[in-house]
Design a protein around this motif. Structure first.
Motif, PDB file in Angstrom:
ATOM      1  N   SER A 247      -4.651  27.828  13.807  1.00 59.56           N
ATOM      2  CA  SER A 247      -3.944  27.864  12.641  1.00 59.56           C
ATOM      3  C   SER A 247      -3.694  26.798  12.135  1.00 59.56           C
ATOM      4  CB  SER A 247      -2.852  28.856  12.723  1.00 59.56           C
ATOM      5  OG  SER A 247      -2.974  30.126  13.011  1.00 59.56           O
ATOM      6  N   LYS A 248      -3.527  26.671  10.820  1.00 58.54           N
ATOM      7  CA  LYS A 248      -3.059  25.367  10.022  1.00 58.54           C
ATOM      8  C   LYS A 248      -1.890  25.053  10.674  1.00 58.54           C
ATOM      9  CE  LYS A 248      -2.727  23.042   5.757  1.00 58.54           C
ATOM     10  NZ  LYS A 248      -2.790  23.183   4.059  1.00 58.54           N
ATOM     11  N   GLY A 249      -1.952  23.310  11.102  1.00 60.05           N
ATOM     12  CA  GLY A 249      -0.710  22.826  11.887  1.00 60.05           C
ATOM     13  C   GLY A 249      -0.392  23.457  13.015  1.00 60.05           C
ATOM     14  N   GLN A 250      -0.930  24.096  13.727  1.00 54.42           N
ATOM     15  CA  GLN A 250      -0.835  24.859  15.063  1.00 54.42           C
ATOM     16  C   GLN A 250      -1.852  24.457  15.952  1.00 54.42           C
ATOM     17  OE1 GLN A 250       2.035  26.994  15.498  1.00 54.42           O
ATOM     18  NE2 GLN A 250       2.614  26.000  13.691  1.00 54.42           N
TER      19      GLN A 250
ATOM     20  N   THR B 165      -4.134  15.465   9.572  1.00 54.12           N
ATOM     21  CA  THR B 165      -3.879  14.773  10.811  1.00 54.12           C
ATOM     22  C   THR B 165      -4.177  15.872  12.212  1.00 54.12           C
ATOM     23  OG1 THR B 165      -1.540  15.430  11.022  1.00 54.12           O
ATOM     24  CG2 THR B 165      -2.159  13.332  10.226  1.00 54.12           C
ATOM     25  N   THR B 166      -4.188  17.084  11.917  1.00 55.51           N
ATOM     26  CA  THR B 166      -4.443  18.057  13.008  1.00 55.51           C
ATOM     27  C   THR B 166      -5.691  18.757  12.879  1.00 55.51           C
ATOM     28  OG1 THR B 166      -3.073  19.722  11.695  1.00 55.51           O
ATOM     29  CG2 THR B 166      -2.026  18.449  13.337  1.00 55.51           C
ATOM     30  N   PRO B 167      -6.345  19.022  13.912  1.00 55.39           N
ATOM     31  CA  PRO B 167      -7.602  19.641  13.827  1.00 55.39           C
ATOM     32  C   PRO B 167      -7.592  21.190  13.594  1.00 55.39           C
ATOM     33  CG  PRO B 167      -7.308  19.225  16.280  1.00 55.39           C
ATOM     34  CD  PRO B 167      -6.085  18.610  15.393  1.00 55.39           C
ATOM     35  N   MET B 168      -8.623  21.776  12.959  1.00 54.04           N
ATOM     36  CA  MET B 168      -8.684  23.139  12.824  1.00 54.04           C
ATOM     37  C   MET B 168      -9.573  24.007  13.914  1.00 54.04           C
ATOM     38  SD  MET B 168      -6.579  23.734  10.187  1.00 54.04           S
ATOM     39  CE  MET B 168      -7.104  25.470   9.596  1.00 54.04           C
ATOM     40  N   TYR B 169     -10.425  23.263  14.539  1.00 54.47           N
ATOM     41  CA  TYR B 169     -11.238  23.988  15.430  1.00 54.47           C
ATOM     42  C   TYR B 169     -12.034  22.961  16.402  1.00 54.47           C
ATOM     43  CZ  TYR B 169     -14.707  21.350  12.689  1.00 54.47           C
ATOM     44  OH  TYR B 169     -15.615  20.387  12.165  1.00 54.47           O
TER      45      TYR B 169
ATOM     46  N   ARG C 252       1.504  28.920  20.580  1.00 56.65           N
ATOM     47  CA  ARG C 252       0.724  28.477  19.647  1.00 56.65           C
ATOM     48  C   ARG C 252      -0.604  29.445  19.937  1.00 56.65           C
ATOM     49  NH1 ARG C 252       1.044  22.536  17.406  1.00 56.65           N
ATOM     50  NH2 ARG C 252       3.645  22.387  16.875  1.00 56.65           N
ATOM     51  N   GLU C 253      -1.176  30.257  18.883  1.00 57.64           N
ATOM     52  CA  GLU C 253      -2.266  31.287  19.211  1.00 57.64           C
ATOM     53  C   GLU C 253      -3.573  30.404  19.022  1.00 57.64           C
ATOM     54  OE1 GLU C 253      -3.055  35.881  18.192  1.00 57.64           O
ATOM     55  OE2 GLU C 253      -2.914  34.414  16.618  1.00 57.64           O
ATOM     56  N   ILE C 254      -4.618  30.534  19.738  1.00 54.60           N
ATOM     57  CA  ILE C 254      -5.935  29.895  19.968  1.00 54.60           C
ATOM     58  C   ILE C 254      -6.852  31.003  20.119  1.00 54.60           C
ATOM     59  CG2 ILE C 254      -7.210  28.245  20.927  1.00 54.60           C
ATOM     60  CD1 ILE C 254      -4.845  26.857  22.076  1.00 54.60           C
ATOM     61  N   TRP C 255      -7.775  30.951  19.033  1.00 56.84           N
ATOM     62  CA  TRP C 255      -8.713  32.264  19.126  1.00 56.84           C
ATOM     63  C   TRP C 255     -10.195  31.402  19.803  1.00 56.84           C
ATOM     64  CZ3 TRP C 255      -8.181  37.197  18.776  1.00 56.84           C
ATOM     65  CH2 TRP C 255      -7.090  37.812  18.082  1.00 56.84           C
ATOM     66  N   LEU C 256     -10.718  32.082  20.707  1.00 62.24           N
ATOM     67  CA  LEU C 256     -11.976  31.617  21.223  1.00 62.24           C
ATOM     68  C   LEU C 256     -12.876  32.378  21.155  1.00 62.24           C
ATOM     69  CD1 LEU C 256      -9.424  31.235  23.514  1.00 62.24           C
ATOM     70  CD2 LEU C 256     -11.428  30.061  24.656  1.00 62.24           C
TER      71      LEU C 256
END
Length: 253
Positions: free
Chosen positions: A172-175, A207-211, A239-243
């Motif tokens: 997620s943005k910023g996460q 500054t933060t990646p999205m993927y 922080r939720e990360i989707w794979l």
């Protein structure tokens, strides 16, 4: 002593193949069925002998067995260390054994690596529909000696391209999280299963990646993360990360 042939291995694992086909007939997705059979085979390595009971189980019992096995597999990439209820697996195990809750909590890496080795090893034969079709034709006399069945069985896993053992990850943005945090998450739960982690190179003031992309050591780890689903979520620092399975972009030209 004669070398073990592919035909010998297909015969030896015929109960596992029958279990796979019964899971499919009961409505399991192929990936779920493969993972469930691999878990039961891993249990059998500990002399639990679950597979020998499969032919005598009713359709409902087979469905319950698949459900229990996949509930265990689903927990392997989650934060929970609690073993889900597995009454049927325990009942089928020799001496009322099964998966020890303490072992599940603290040795998930052993379970995952054991199941992955089966998927990458004998699983390439057990779940090969074409090979079993040839084998059954041979068994019924419709097919004579066939070179592919008589070939020596080589137990070394086949290395597949990185794209086949990669997962696409989104934040997620910023996460987003750090590359090392993803490494540590899987290393803590599953041991040394990742080759490398790639994250988006940010531009334009962001500054933060999205993927990003995770490259695992084998395709089996991708299968165990998803366990029949199109995508799966993990949490690192809340922080939720989707794979999901990595699909490379087609090259033009």
């Amino acid at each position: 002593m004669a070398a073990t042939t592919v035909r010998d291995m297909l015969y030896f694992y015929s109960n596992a193949r029958a279990a796979y086909e019964r899971f499919i007939e009961n409505g399991s997705k192929p990936e779920l069925a493969r993972n469930a059979v691999a878990l039961l085979l891993w249990l059998d390595q500990g002399r639990q002998h679950v597979m020998r009971h499969l032919p005598g189980l009713t359709k409902d019992a087979v469905g319950h067995l698949a459900h229990e096995a996949n509930a265990v597999l689903d927990r392997l990439h989650q934060d929970s260390l609690l073993l889900p209820p597995t009454p049927l697996i325990s009942a089928l195990c020799q001496n009322g054994g099964g998966i020890d809750p303490g072992s599940f909590a603290f040795n998930q890496d052993l379970i995952v690596r054991g199941v992955a080795e089966i998927l990458d090893g004998v699983g390439t034969l057990i779940f090969d529909d074409r090979l079993y079709h040839l084998y059954r034709r041979h068994q019924t006399g419709l097919l004579g000696r066939y070179p592919e069945l008589e070939a020596p069985y080589i137990s070394l896993p086949v290395t597949v391209p990185e794209d086949c053992r990669s997962m696409f990850i989104t934040f997620s943005k910023g996460q987003s999280v750090e590359r090392d945090e993803i490494f540590d998450y899987f290393r803590h739960k599953w041991g040394d299963c990742i080759v490398r982690v790639l994250l988006e190179k940010t531009t334009g003031g962001r500054t933060t990646p999205m993927y990003g992309r995770i490259i695992f050591r084998s395709e089996a780890f991708v299968s165990l993360v998803l366990n029949g689903e199109d995508r799966a979520a993990i949490f690192i620092r809340d922080r939720e990360i989707w794979l999901r399975k990595y699909i490379p972009r087609p090259h033009n030209g």
